[in-house]
Write an enzyme that holds these catalytic residues in place. Structure first.
Site, PDB file in Angstrom:
ATOM      1  N   ASP A   1      37.795  91.479 -46.885  1.00 44.44           N
ATOM      2  CA  ASP A   1      38.757  90.723 -47.690  1.00 44.44           C
ATOM      3  C   ASP A   1      39.727  91.670 -48.383  1.00 44.44           C
ATOM      4  O   ASP A   1      39.813  92.849 -48.028  1.00 44.44           O
ATOM      5  CB  ASP A   1      38.013  89.850 -48.702  1.00 44.44           C
ATOM      6  CG  ASP A   1      38.679  88.498 -48.891  1.00 44.44           C
ATOM      7  OD1 ASP A   1      39.801  88.473 -49.427  1.00 44.44           O
ATOM      8  OD2 ASP A   1      38.092  87.482 -48.501  1.00 44.44           O
TER       9      ASP A   1
ATOM     10  N   HIS B   1      40.619  87.564 -54.266  1.00 52.47           N
ATOM     11  CA  HIS B   1      39.964  86.696 -53.290  1.00 52.47           C
ATOM     12  C   HIS B   1      38.582  87.193 -52.878  1.00 52.47           C
ATOM     13  O   HIS B   1      37.600  86.444 -52.862  1.00 52.47           O
ATOM     14  CB  HIS B   1      40.892  86.596 -52.078  1.00 52.47           C
ATOM     15  CG  HIS B   1      40.585  85.503 -51.127  1.00 52.47           C
ATOM     16  ND1 HIS B   1      39.917  85.716 -49.944  1.00 52.47           N
ATOM     17  CD2 HIS B   1      40.869  84.189 -51.165  1.00 52.47           C
ATOM     18  CE1 HIS B   1      39.810  84.575 -49.289  1.00 52.47           C
ATOM     19  NE2 HIS B   1      40.381  83.629 -50.005  1.00 52.47           N
TER      20      HIS B   1
ATOM     21  N   SER C   1      37.930  79.232 -47.636  1.00 56.00           N
ATOM     22  CA  SER C   1      37.584  80.582 -48.085  1.00 56.00           C
ATOM     23  C   SER C   1      36.255  80.614 -48.812  1.00 56.00           C
ATOM     24  O   SER C   1      35.535  81.604 -48.749  1.00 56.00           O
ATOM     25  CB  SER C   1      38.661  81.117 -49.029  1.00 56.00           C
ATOM     26  OG  SER C   1      39.730  81.653 -48.320  1.00 56.00           O
TER      27      SER C   1
END
Length: 704
Positions: A242, A280, A494
């Site tokens: 990520d 994220h 996600s």
């Protein structure tokens, strides 16, 4: 390397099956030919000394773009009328290695494709090393390395003697009978699959709950019952690929928690957040494996180790090889990827497909890494066509093909999202490639495109979208989604993706002998069949009920159930010691013509009349076809389980006579422990126009 087209064909080519006007406009990719257009206001530059680029550009009517691109490329922004003139001036400078146009897919003007100086070439197995050297040397290529797992396939680099860029060279090589595949290595930006909304503070209902406002019964993953068996073990490692992971977070502390961290963006070993939006990966890591320490959030597999891998933000061939190669080499058990290409249609290159296949089959000492990808948040098909309208700047219009690339790879677990009400999340992508779904938030659909940024996909969703968000780890301090260490409304596919990755890690903690294909099978077989009969808020269709085979486009095989999956893993371990006691074999020798360019293909049946439970399986196939690279071969069991035996990787070969076994084809393991008796079907599909062939025979051998 140059973008100039020579007066004559490149040395060594044979004929011109592709019109000369298409040589610079066609991208060979994943067995397809994609039409390209040049972006009129920019190009890329590769200089001998990157630090000197500002000086090279300063006297020219151009500017250096702030976009950071891998492969030592710099993006230059220029007035469209002067683009080619400026490019030529730079090509003539001895300090410049090469310049290249920036491209976009013809039907996807928001995409950005950056050309490197590499390409991948697959030769027929009969072509000798000497011939390969002659063919590639004639067009100015230097061999860099072979591609593991793909015979007679190599990465090449364009040298200073190359008269054309890799895009054109690939198209010319494809005209040769010795070449099965030739693909330039292109770079495309990634897009993360989540945009957070206003913060609230719900509990971690996605793991377990007993009801409440906006909570349907059993909309969680039954983590508590799974934890009665295992909470995960440190020898099972989840790789989170990520934007970064905040390794200072309290929920990532503990002996042996962090394993083999890697930062490919900064090329070091501290994948910490560097940019304001690098939030994220920390949230995804927490969903999967936040430590049980009594002070913060908890992941679904708190006892497992975490391998944080910071990506470059781009998806060229080398980057994918580096990412998955690192995960495999450093012992990742599960790989979680909550991202995809910033393009609506993008098939994987041969190198990218091979990198995933290698990880899924050779990782974990031959058992395979479990690879999990988020389906995406645009409320669009993983592989299909939508009549688009109403996009900002008319970015998409008319019949538009959508393809996620990574999400359609046969070794990937593709994860959609459900809500706390056990309904489809409005944004969740859908399609035949979805394996399972997992709980997440609810929000309008959207997508990140390079020039437009994050946009909501039309038509506008009107009305409320009920559902709770996901509580997980956040960057420490004021940075991040929230002002403290906890993100209180994370979501998107996600979040669903690392949740499934964590459940897969629990499964491997309970039974480390399972292959990656067996883990995927278990997750699908034990999933809860949630149903959503409501119409889609954008398109009005209904895809939330299950077909006879037990799957639906919205939820795959259902919502992942950690307790059932872990229990099944334990049972599978007990059964693994049982060896086959007898062998069943049947053959179908009826020759059947394979229809050209027909998605239905041809189906041949074998009826197994004896009862038993499958302990081993092998499938022998004999096919003659004028271009085997057009073919996909699948096998369906009596319980309607379907696996892909052969994808379109056979190239220009014309005769297939091979046997698929548990050792060569890991997907066959999905049939283990299933009933042997009943109808088995071999399906052969010709996916491209112009070649024909025949399925001569096939044989099915089962150990029961």
């Amino acid at each position: 390397m140059t973008d100039q087209t020579p007066a004559n064909s490149a040395p060594g080519t044979q004929g011109a099956a592709m019109p000369e006007s298409s040589i610079s406009r066609v991208l060979q990719r994943g067995g397809e030919e994609l039409l390209l257009e040049k972006v009129d206001d920019r190009f890329t530059l590769n200089a001998i000394n990157k630090a000197a680029i500002a000086g090279l550009i300063q006297p020219l009517p151009a500017d250096v773009s702030p976009t950071r691109i891998p492969a030592k490329l710099t993006e230059i922004v220029v007035d469209p009328a002067q683009r080619d003139t400026v490019m030529q001036q730079l090509r003539d400078d001895d300090a410049v290695n090469y310049t290249s146009h920036v491209y976009q897919l013809k039907d996807d003007p928001a995409s950005r494709l950056y050309l490197t100086n590499q390409l991948t070439v697959q030769f027929a197995t009969t072509v000798t090393a000497e011939t390969i050297a002659q063919i590639t040397g004639a067009v100015g290529l230097r061999q860099v390395k072979p591609i593991a797992g793909v015979p007679n396939t190599f990465v090449f680099e364009a040298t200073a003697s190359a008269q054309e860029n890799p895009l054109k060279i690939a198209n010319r090589l494809m005209q040769r009978s010795e070449v099965l595949t030739a693909e330039p290595n292109i770079i495309v930006r990634t897009q993360s699959h989540y945009r957070p909304r206003d913060p609230i503070y719900p509990k971690q209902w996605h793991l377990n709950h007993n009801g409440g406002a906006d909570l349907a019964p059993n909309s969680h993953v039954s983590a508590e019952k799974a934890w009665d068996i295992t909470r995960g073990i440190r020898s099972v490692t989840i790789a989170i690929m990520d934007d970064s992971v905040d390794l200072t977070h309290p929920d990532f502390q503990g002996i042996g928690k962090i394993v083999a961290p890697r930062d490919f963006k900064e090329n070091d070993f501290l994948p910490l957040p560097g940019d304001p939006d690098d939030n994220h990966g920390t949230a995804c890591g927490g969903v999967a494996t936040a430590e049980e320490n009594g002070i913060g959030a908890i992941g679904v597999a708190p006892g497992c180790a975490l391998m944080p891998i910071r990506t470059t933000g781009f998806l060229d061939d080398q980057t994918i090889e580096d990412l998955f190669g690192w995960a495999v080499a450093k012992g990742a058990s599960v790989i979680s990827c909550s991202w995809g290409p910033a393009s609506v249609y993008f098939p994987l290159s041969l190198r990218q497909r091979a990198a995933l296949t290698q990880a899924a089959t050779n990782g974990r000492r031959g058992k395979g890494c479990v690879i999990v990808f988020a389906a995406g948040n645009a409320n669009r098909p993983t592989n299909g066509t939508v009549n688009e309208s109403g996009w900002p700047n008319n970015a998409l219009s008319g019949d538009t093909a959508w393809l996620g690339g990574f999400t359609v790879h046969p070794d990937v677990i593709t994860v959609a999202a459900s809500t706390s009400l056990n309904k489809k999340a409005a944004y969740s992508n859908w399609g035949a490639e979805v394996s399972v779904c997992a709980p997440s938030n609810n929000a309008p659909p959207g997508i990140g495109l390079q020039d437009l940024g994050y946009v909501f996909t039309p038509p506008q969703v009107r009305g409320a979208l009920p559902g709770l968000g996901i509580v997980t780890t956040d960057r420490v301090g004021a940075a991040g989604y929230a002002p403290d260490n906890i993100a209180i409304d994370f979501g998107g596919t996600s979040s669903a993706c690392p949740l499934v990755a964590g459940v897969a890690a629990l499964v491997l903690s309970a039974n480390p002998d399972l292959t990656a294909a067996e883990v995927k099978q278990l997750l699908q077989q034990t999933a809860d069949k949630i149903v959503d009969s409501n119409p889609d808020p954008q398109f009005g269709f209904r895809k939330g009920t299950y077909e006879a085979g037990g799957r639906c486009d919205w939820f795959g095989y259902g919502k992942v159930n950690a307790a059932k999956a872990v229990q099944a893993a334990v049972q599978r371990q007990a059964m693994a010691a049982i060896a086959p006691s007898r062998q069943l074999q049947q053959q179908n020798t009826t020759s059947v013509a394979i229809p050209d360019n027909d998605s239905q293909g041809v189906t041949s049946t074998i009826q197994m009349t004896e009862a038993g439970t499958v302990r081993s399986i092998q499938v022998s196939v004999a096919i003659d076809h004028s271009f085997l690279g057009d073919l996909e071969i699948s096998l369906t069991s009596p319980s309607d389980q379907i696996i892909l035996l052969q994808s379109r990787l056979l190239g220009r070969s014309t005769r297939l006579q091979t046997t698929y076994t548990l050792q060569t084809t890991a997907l066959l393991r999905r049939f283990l422990n299933q009933p042997a008796q009943g109808r088995w079907q071999l399906r052969v599909v010709d996916a491209a126009e112009g070649d024909i062939g025949t399925l001569n025979s096939w044989t099915l051998t089962l150990g029961v």
